[in-house]
Scaffold this motif. Structure first.
Motif, PDB file in Angstrom:
ATOM      1  N   MET A  70       0.820  -1.212   0.000  1.00 11.14           N
ATOM      2  CA  MET A  70       0.000   0.000   0.000  1.00 11.14           C
ATOM      3  C   MET A  70       0.856   1.266   0.000  1.00 11.14           C
ATOM      4  O   MET A  70       0.407   2.311  -0.456  1.00 11.14           O
ATOM      5  N   ALA A  71       2.098   1.168   0.464  1.00 11.29           N
ATOM      6  CA  ALA A  71       3.017   2.312   0.443  1.00 11.29           C
ATOM      7  C   ALA A  71       3.746   2.429  -0.899  1.00 11.29           C
ATOM      8  O   ALA A  71       4.591   3.302  -1.073  1.00 11.29           O
ATOM      9  N   GLY A  72       3.414   1.539  -1.844  1.00 15.55           N
ATOM     10  CA  GLY A  72       3.987   1.629  -3.179  1.00 15.55           C
ATOM     11  C   GLY A  72       5.172   0.719  -3.448  1.00 15.55           C
ATOM     12  O   GLY A  72       5.794   0.821  -4.499  1.00 15.55           O
ATOM     13  N   TRP A  73       5.487  -0.160  -2.526  1.00 20.03           N
ATOM     14  CA  TRP A  73       6.601  -1.086  -2.715  1.00 20.03           C
ATOM     15  C   TRP A  73       6.197  -2.242  -3.621  1.00 20.03           C
ATOM     16  O   TRP A  73       5.024  -2.643  -3.663  1.00 20.03           O
ATOM     17  N   ASP A  74       7.176  -2.805  -4.323  1.00 17.34           N
ATOM     18  CA  ASP A  74       7.011  -4.105  -4.974  1.00 17.34           C
ATOM     19  C   ASP A  74       7.353  -5.146  -3.919  1.00 17.34           C
ATOM     20  O   ASP A  74       8.416  -5.063  -3.290  1.00 17.34           O
ATOM     21  N   VAL A  75       6.465  -6.108  -3.716  1.00 16.89           N
ATOM     22  CA  VAL A  75       6.714  -7.162  -2.734  1.00 16.89           C
ATOM     23  C   VAL A  75       6.690  -8.501  -3.458  1.00 16.89           C
ATOM     24  O   VAL A  75       5.714  -8.828  -4.138  1.00 16.89           O
ATOM     25  N   VAL A  76       7.781  -9.248  -3.309  1.00 14.43           N
ATOM     26  CA  VAL A  76       7.922 -10.557  -3.928  1.00 14.43           C
ATOM     27  C   VAL A  76       8.127 -11.569  -2.814  1.00 14.43           C
ATOM     28  O   VAL A  76       8.972 -11.373  -1.940  1.00 14.43           O
ATOM     29  N   VAL A  77       7.353 -12.652  -2.858  1.00 12.32           N
ATOM     30  CA  VAL A  77       7.492 -13.719  -1.877  1.00 12.32           C
ATOM     31  C   VAL A  77       8.081 -14.933  -2.578  1.00 12.32           C
ATOM     32  O   VAL A  77       7.510 -15.429  -3.551  1.00 12.32           O
ATOM     33  N   LEU A  78       9.247 -15.375  -2.093  1.00  7.39           N
ATOM     34  CA  LEU A  78       9.886 -16.579  -2.602  1.00  7.39           C
ATOM     35  C   LEU A  78       9.436 -17.737  -1.722  1.00  7.39           C
ATOM     36  O   LEU A  78       9.630 -17.704  -0.505  1.00  7.39           O
ATOM     37  N   LEU A  79       8.834 -18.752  -2.351  1.00  9.58           N
ATOM     38  CA  LEU A  79       8.251 -19.858  -1.596  1.00  9.58           C
ATOM     39  C   LEU A  79       8.893 -21.187  -1.936  1.00  9.58           C
ATOM     40  O   LEU A  79       9.045 -21.534  -3.112  1.00  9.58           O
ATOM     41  N   GLU A  80       9.205 -21.949  -0.908  1.00  8.24           N
ATOM     42  CA  GLU A  80       9.690 -23.312  -1.087  1.00  8.24           C
ATOM     43  C   GLU A  80       8.538 -24.202  -1.547  1.00  8.24           C
ATOM     44  O   GLU A  80       8.672 -24.979  -2.472  1.00  8.24           O
ATOM     45  N   ASP A  81       7.377 -24.077  -0.889  1.00  6.17           N
ATOM     46  CA  ASP A  81       6.163 -24.814  -1.272  1.00  6.17           C
ATOM     47  C   ASP A  81       5.291 -23.843  -2.073  1.00  6.17           C
ATOM     48  O   ASP A  81       4.646 -22.965  -1.524  1.00  6.17           O
ATOM     49  N   TYR A  82       5.292 -24.021  -3.374  1.00  2.58           N
ATOM     50  CA  TYR A  82       4.673 -23.075  -4.300  1.00  2.58           C
ATOM     51  C   TYR A  82       3.268 -23.547  -4.686  1.00  2.58           C
ATOM     52  O   TYR A  82       3.004 -23.924  -5.815  1.00  2.58           O
ATOM     53  N   SER A  83       2.348 -23.532  -3.708  1.00  2.00           N
ATOM     54  CA  SER A  83       0.962 -23.935  -3.982  1.00  2.00           C
ATOM     55  C   SER A  83       0.014 -22.998  -3.240  1.00  2.00           C
ATOM     56  O   SER A  83       0.402 -22.332  -2.289  1.00  2.00           O
ATOM     57  N   ASN A  84      -1.227 -22.933  -3.672  1.00  5.10           N
ATOM     58  CA  ASN A  84      -2.269 -22.080  -3.101  1.00  5.10           C
ATOM     59  C   ASN A  84      -1.769 -20.653  -2.895  1.00  5.10           C
ATOM     60  O   ASN A  84      -1.564 -20.205  -1.769  1.00  5.10           O
ATOM     61  N   LEU A  85      -1.615 -19.938  -3.958  1.00  3.98           N
ATOM     62  CA  LEU A  85      -1.064 -18.595  -3.912  1.00  3.98           C
ATOM     63  C   LEU A  85      -2.114 -17.509  -3.655  1.00  3.98           C
ATOM     64  O   LEU A  85      -1.771 -16.349  -3.452  1.00  3.98           O
ATOM     65  N   ARG A  86      -3.385 -17.880  -3.674  1.00  5.68           N
ATOM     66  CA  ARG A  86      -4.467 -16.899  -3.517  1.00  5.68           C
ATOM     67  C   ARG A  86      -4.322 -16.014  -2.272  1.00  5.68           C
ATOM     68  O   ARG A  86      -4.495 -14.790  -2.366  1.00  5.68           O
ATOM     69  N   PRO A  87      -3.994 -16.556  -1.098  1.00 10.59           N
ATOM     70  CA  PRO A  87      -3.865 -15.681   0.074  1.00 10.59           C
ATOM     71  C   PRO A  87      -2.816 -14.579  -0.106  1.00 10.59           C
ATOM     72  O   PRO A  87      -3.030 -13.444   0.338  1.00 10.59           O
ATOM     73  N   LEU A  88      -1.717 -14.887  -0.758  1.00 11.26           N
ATOM     74  CA  LEU A  88      -0.694 -13.857  -0.997  1.00 11.26           C
ATOM     75  C   LEU A  88      -1.142 -12.867  -2.055  1.00 11.26           C
ATOM     76  O   LEU A  88      -0.796 -11.682  -1.985  1.00 11.26           O
TER      77      LEU A  88
END
Length: 167
Positions: free
Chosen positions: A28-46
């Motif tokens: 919301m402050a304008g940042w790009d946020v990237v989440v690196l995931l080991e378990d790459y499933s169900n991404l909807r919450p992120l």
């Protein structure tokens, strides 16, 4: 150029539980946020929180390719298990150019170099984090603060306001 926060987590739920409020508030402050995931499933919450997601192996290949985040948050369990993550974290801690945070049990070998900090979630962050937790089929209780261990904090002058403060 926009600021970038990279979150490194073993799972979507770990990322949402421990960094969901910080993640949302930075988006919301304008940042790009990237989440690196080991378990790459169900991404909807992120996605609900506004984050881009990348599998951990691909994300770690960015290292050394000119993509340098201003902030990195890492799950302590991955810090302990993955030497690439540990080495990158310690190297950045030594340079002091990146805001570095850990959540979970802090490794004893760097315990003296990092301090406890907190992020107070905005009202919107609490609401969106609760929705993200519901989408993950997890309990939706959201605390007012998220607590981390940090080795380098960005100052207000660097990006407009301090959202991680000493606890």
């Amino acid at each position: 150029m926009r600021y970038r926060l990279v979150i490194v987590a073993s799972s979507m739920l770990d990322a949402v539980r421990h960094t969901g409020g910080l993640l949302f508030d930075r988006v919301m402050a304008g940042w790009d946020v990237v989440v690196l995931l080991e378990d790459y499933s169900n991404l909807r919450p992120l996605q609900i929180l506004g984050a881009e997601t990348v599998d951990l192996a691909s994300g770690l290949e960015w290292q050394g390719r000119g993509i340098h985040p201003q902030a990195v948050a890492v799950a302590a369990d991955l810090f302990e298990r993955d030497t690439r993550i540990r080495d990158g974290f310690v190297e950045n801690l030594d340079r002091g150019e990146t805001e570095l945070t850990l959540w979970g049990d802090t490794p004893t070998d760097i315990d003296q170099r990092i301090d406890v900090v907190q992020h107070r979630l905005s009202h919107a962050a609490r609401a969106f984090k609760a929705h993200a937790l519901a989408a993950a089929a997890a309990p939706t209780h959201v605390e007012r603060v998220e607590t981390y261990r940090s080795g380098q904090l960005l100052t207000c002058a660097e990006y407009g306001r301090a959202d991680l403060v000493p606890a």
